[in-house]
Design a protein around this motif. Structure first.
Motif, short mmCIF file in Angstrom:
data_model
loop_
_atom_site.label_atom_id
_atom_site.label_comp_id
_atom_site.label_asym_id
_atom_site.label_seq_id
_atom_site.Cartn_x
_atom_site.Cartn_y
_atom_site.Cartn_z
N ILE A 134 -77.56 -26.14 37.69
CA ILE A 134 -77.91 -26.88 36.47
C ILE A 134 -77.05 -28.13 36.34
N LEU A 135 -75.74 -28.00 36.56
CA LEU A 135 -74.86 -29.16 36.45
C LEU A 135 -75.21 -30.25 37.46
N LEU A 136 -75.42 -29.87 38.71
CA LEU A 136 -75.75 -30.86 39.74
C LEU A 136 -77.11 -31.49 39.50
N MET A 137 -78.07 -30.69 39.05
CA MET A 137 -79.41 -31.22 38.78
C MET A 137 -79.37 -32.23 37.63
N LEU A 138 -78.67 -31.90 36.56
CA LEU A 138 -78.57 -32.82 35.42
C LEU A 138 -77.87 -34.11 35.83
N TYR A 139 -76.79 -34.00 36.61
CA TYR A 139 -76.08 -35.20 37.04
C TYR A 139 -76.96 -36.05 37.96
N THR A 140 -77.68 -35.41 38.88
CA THR A 140 -78.55 -36.16 39.80
C THR A 140 -79.64 -36.89 39.04
N PHE A 141 -80.24 -36.24 38.06
CA PHE A 141 -81.26 -36.90 37.24
C PHE A 141 -80.66 -38.05 36.44
N ALA A 142 -79.43 -37.87 35.94
CA ALA A 142 -78.77 -38.95 35.19
C ALA A 142 -78.52 -40.15 36.09
N VAL A 143 -78.07 -39.90 37.33
CA VAL A 143 -77.85 -41.00 38.27
C VAL A 143 -79.17 -41.70 38.58
N PHE A 144 -80.22 -40.93 38.82
CA PHE A 144 -81.52 -41.52 39.17
C PHE A 144 -82.07 -42.38 38.03
N VAL A 145 -82.03 -41.87 36.81
CA VAL A 145 -82.54 -42.62 35.67
C VAL A 145 -81.71 -43.88 35.43
N SER A 146 -80.38 -43.77 35.53
CA SER A 146 -79.52 -44.94 35.35
C SER A 146 -79.74 -45.98 36.45
N ALA A 147 -79.96 -45.52 37.67
CA ALA A 147 -80.21 -46.45 38.78
C ALA A 147 -81.54 -47.17 38.60
N ILE A 148 -82.57 -46.45 38.19
CA ILE A 148 -83.88 -47.08 37.93
C ILE A 148 -83.76 -48.09 36.80
N THR A 149 -83.02 -47.72 35.75
CA THR A 149 -82.82 -48.65 34.62
C THR A 149 -82.07 -49.89 35.06
N SER A 150 -81.03 -49.72 35.87
CA SER A 150 -80.27 -50.86 36.36
C SER A 150 -81.13 -51.75 37.25
N HIS A 151 -81.95 -51.14 38.08
CA HIS A 151 -82.83 -51.91 38.97
C HIS A 151 -83.84 -52.72 38.16
N SER A 152 -84.37 -52.13 37.09
CA SER A 152 -85.34 -52.84 36.26
C SER A 152 -84.69 -53.97 35.46
N ARG A 153 -83.37 -53.92 35.27
CA ARG A 153 -82.66 -54.97 34.55
C ARG A 153 -82.21 -56.10 35.47
N GLY A 154 -82.55 -56.00 36.75
CA GLY A 154 -82.26 -57.10 37.65
C GLY A 154 -81.17 -56.85 38.66
N HIS A 155 -80.58 -55.67 38.66
CA HIS A 155 -79.53 -55.37 39.63
C HIS A 155 -80.19 -54.82 40.89
N ARG A 156 -80.47 -55.70 41.85
CA ARG A 156 -81.21 -55.31 43.05
C ARG A 156 -80.38 -54.48 44.02
N GLY A 157 -79.07 -54.57 43.96
CA GLY A 157 -78.24 -53.83 44.88
C GLY A 157 -77.68 -52.55 44.29
N VAL A 158 -78.37 -51.99 43.32
CA VAL A 158 -77.84 -50.82 42.61
C VAL A 158 -77.72 -49.61 43.53
N TRP A 159 -78.59 -49.48 44.53
CA TRP A 159 -78.57 -48.29 45.39
C TRP A 159 -77.34 -48.27 46.30
N GLN A 160 -76.77 -49.45 46.57
CA GLN A 160 -75.56 -49.53 47.39
C GLN A 160 -74.30 -49.64 46.54
#
Length: 199
Positions: A134-160
């Motif tokens: 549960i802890l790892l799944m919640l953290y992974t989803f939080a990272v994924f959602v934050s990365a998608i949000t950052s990418h949509s705000r113009g941060h193209r290198g968010v994955w690295q």
């Protein structure tokens, strides 16, 4: 350290402590079960999952201290490896539940010795595995959602980028310093800068 960095340290440290506990319980469970002459696949899976977690999470945590853009602290690594880990923890938890309901649903008196200890340790492995999942799944989803949000705000290198800095607003934010802002140039005109009062 940013909020997401503290959140990352908290979750991964908590999962590491759960994994160390699981490693100890699963090791003793395997020892007792072998002495009773039996074997179930849960033994190997729980030990391997806990061992992988104990070996890799400290590297991920220490990489934050070594370098900001270390490979083991990047968003893409967090998403990939933690997804693998929580899938393994979920498999361990599901297998523990299956064995508890199928083979150990009674009082465990059918075992030659240490029956009650084996049953208690099986329940402990089950609970620790579900908690880690549960802890790892919640953290992974939080990272994924934050990365998608950052990418949509113009941060193209968010994955690295480093996971501890999430969420990023834009890759161009670092170019705006103090009270000087760069305005977009018009056609044929050089870029203009204008000084704004500091509020």
């Amino acid at each position: 350290m940013a909020f997401f960095g503290v959140f990352r340290w908290f979750i991964l440290t908590l999962v590491l402590m759960l994994a160390i506990s699981t490693l100890g319980v699963a090791g003793h469970f395997t020892h007792l079960f072998h002495r009773s002459g039996g074997y179930i696949p849960l033994e190997g899976l729980a030990l391997a999952t806990a061992a992988l977690t104990v070996l890799t999470l400290p590297i991920m945590l220490l990489s934050d201290l070594i370098a900001r853009r270390a490979f083991f602290s990047r968003v893409n690594w967090d998403l990939l490896w933690l997804f693998v880990l929580w899938a393994l923890w979920l498999s361990s938890a599901a297998l523990a539940t299956h064995n508890r309901l199928d083979r150990f649903s009674g009082s465990c008196r059918f075992l030659a010795f240490s029956g009650s200890t084996i049953c208690r340790e099986l329940r402990a492995i089950e609970g620790l595995s579900y908690a880690s999942w549960i802890l790892l799944m919640l953290y992974t989803f939080a990272v994924f959602v934050s990365a998608i949000t950052s990418h949509s705000r113009g941060h193209r290198g968010v994955w690295q980028s480093a996971s501890r800095g999430l969420p990023y607003t834009s890759e161009f934010d670092g170019r705006q310093r103090g009270n000087v802002a760069t305005t977009a140039p018009t056609t044929g005109a050089p870029p203009m800068t204008q000084t704004q009062p500091v509020v």
